[in-house]
Write a protein that holds these residues in place. Structure first.
Motif, PDB file in Angstrom:
ATOM      1  N   GLU A   1       0.815  -1.212   0.000  1.00 39.70           N
ATOM      2  CA  GLU A   1       0.000   0.000   0.000  1.00 39.70           C
ATOM      3  C   GLU A   1       0.855   1.273   0.000  1.00 39.70           C
ATOM      4  O   GLU A   1       0.581   2.209  -0.765  1.00 39.70           O
ATOM      5  N   ASP A   2       1.868   1.329   0.856  1.00 37.84           N
ATOM      6  CA  ASP A   2       2.708   2.525   0.933  1.00 37.84           C
ATOM      7  C   ASP A   2       3.484   2.737  -0.363  1.00 37.84           C
ATOM      8  O   ASP A   2       3.660   3.870  -0.815  1.00 37.84           O
TER       9      ASP A   2
ATOM     10  N   ALA B   1       1.093   4.139  -2.929  1.00 35.08           N
ATOM     11  CA  ALA B   1       0.833   5.552  -2.625  1.00 35.08           C
ATOM     12  C   ALA B   1       2.011   6.421  -3.057  1.00 35.08           C
ATOM     13  O   ALA B   1       1.818   7.493  -3.650  1.00 35.08           O
ATOM     14  N   ALA B   2       3.220   5.976  -2.801  1.00 33.38           N
ATOM     15  CA  ALA B   2       4.411   6.729  -3.203  1.00 33.38           C
ATOM     16  C   ALA B   2       4.508   6.828  -4.730  1.00 33.38           C
ATOM     17  O   ALA B   2       4.861   7.882  -5.275  1.00 33.38           O
TER      18      ALA B   2
ATOM     19  N   ARG C   1      -7.085   7.755  -2.525  1.00 31.77           N
ATOM     20  CA  ARG C   1      -7.205   6.475  -1.820  1.00 31.77           C
ATOM     21  C   ARG C   1      -8.628   6.372  -1.295  1.00 31.77           C
ATOM     22  O   ARG C   1      -9.145   7.314  -0.699  1.00 31.77           O
TER      23      ARG C   1
END
Length: 98
Positions: free
Chosen positions: A18-19, A22-23, A45
Motif C-alpha cells: 500500500e505505501d 501511494a508513493a 485512496r
C-alpha cells in the motif's frame, strides 16, 4: 477551458504494498504536470488497499495521448509488483464541472 472527457482508474494494492503504491501515485504528479493535454489529474485512496486516479481532458486526442503516455507506461512497469489485479480503466464523459 472546456473539459469534456475523463478517465477513472481503480487500483488495488497487493497486501503490504500500500505505501509503495501511494508513493508511486505521488510521484505520478510530475509526469502529469508534463502532459500539456491533461487538464486535471488526481490520485486518491478510497480504502486500505484501494486507490484511484481521475483525470480530465478537453479532447479525445488528449485522452489518447495520456493513455499512451509516461504515466501509463510507468503503471504498467510497477503493476506486477504492486497491484493485486489489473487496473480497472473507465472512460467518462464530463457532464458538469466547476
Amino acid at each position: 477551458m472546456s473539459v469534456k472527457l475523463g478517465l477513472l482508474v481503480r487500483l488495488e494494492a497487493k497486501p503490504g504494498k500500500e505505501d509503495a503504491l501511494a508513493a508511486f501515485l505521488e510521484s505520478g504528479r510530475a509526469l502529469a504536470d508534463a502532459e500539456e493535454q491533461t487538464v486535471t489529474w488526481y490520485a486518491f485512496r478510497t480504502g486500505r488497499r484501494e486507490f484511484g486516479i481521475f483525470d480530465t481532458f478537453e479532447s479525445e486526442e488528449g485522452r489518447a495521448a495520456h493513455l499512451g503516455g509516461e504515466i501509463a507506461k510507468a503503471l504498467g512497469d510497477i503493476a506486477p509488483d504492486l497491484l493485486a489485479r489489473e487496473p480497472e480503466i473507465r472512460t467518462t464523459d464530463i457532464i458538469a464541472a466547476k
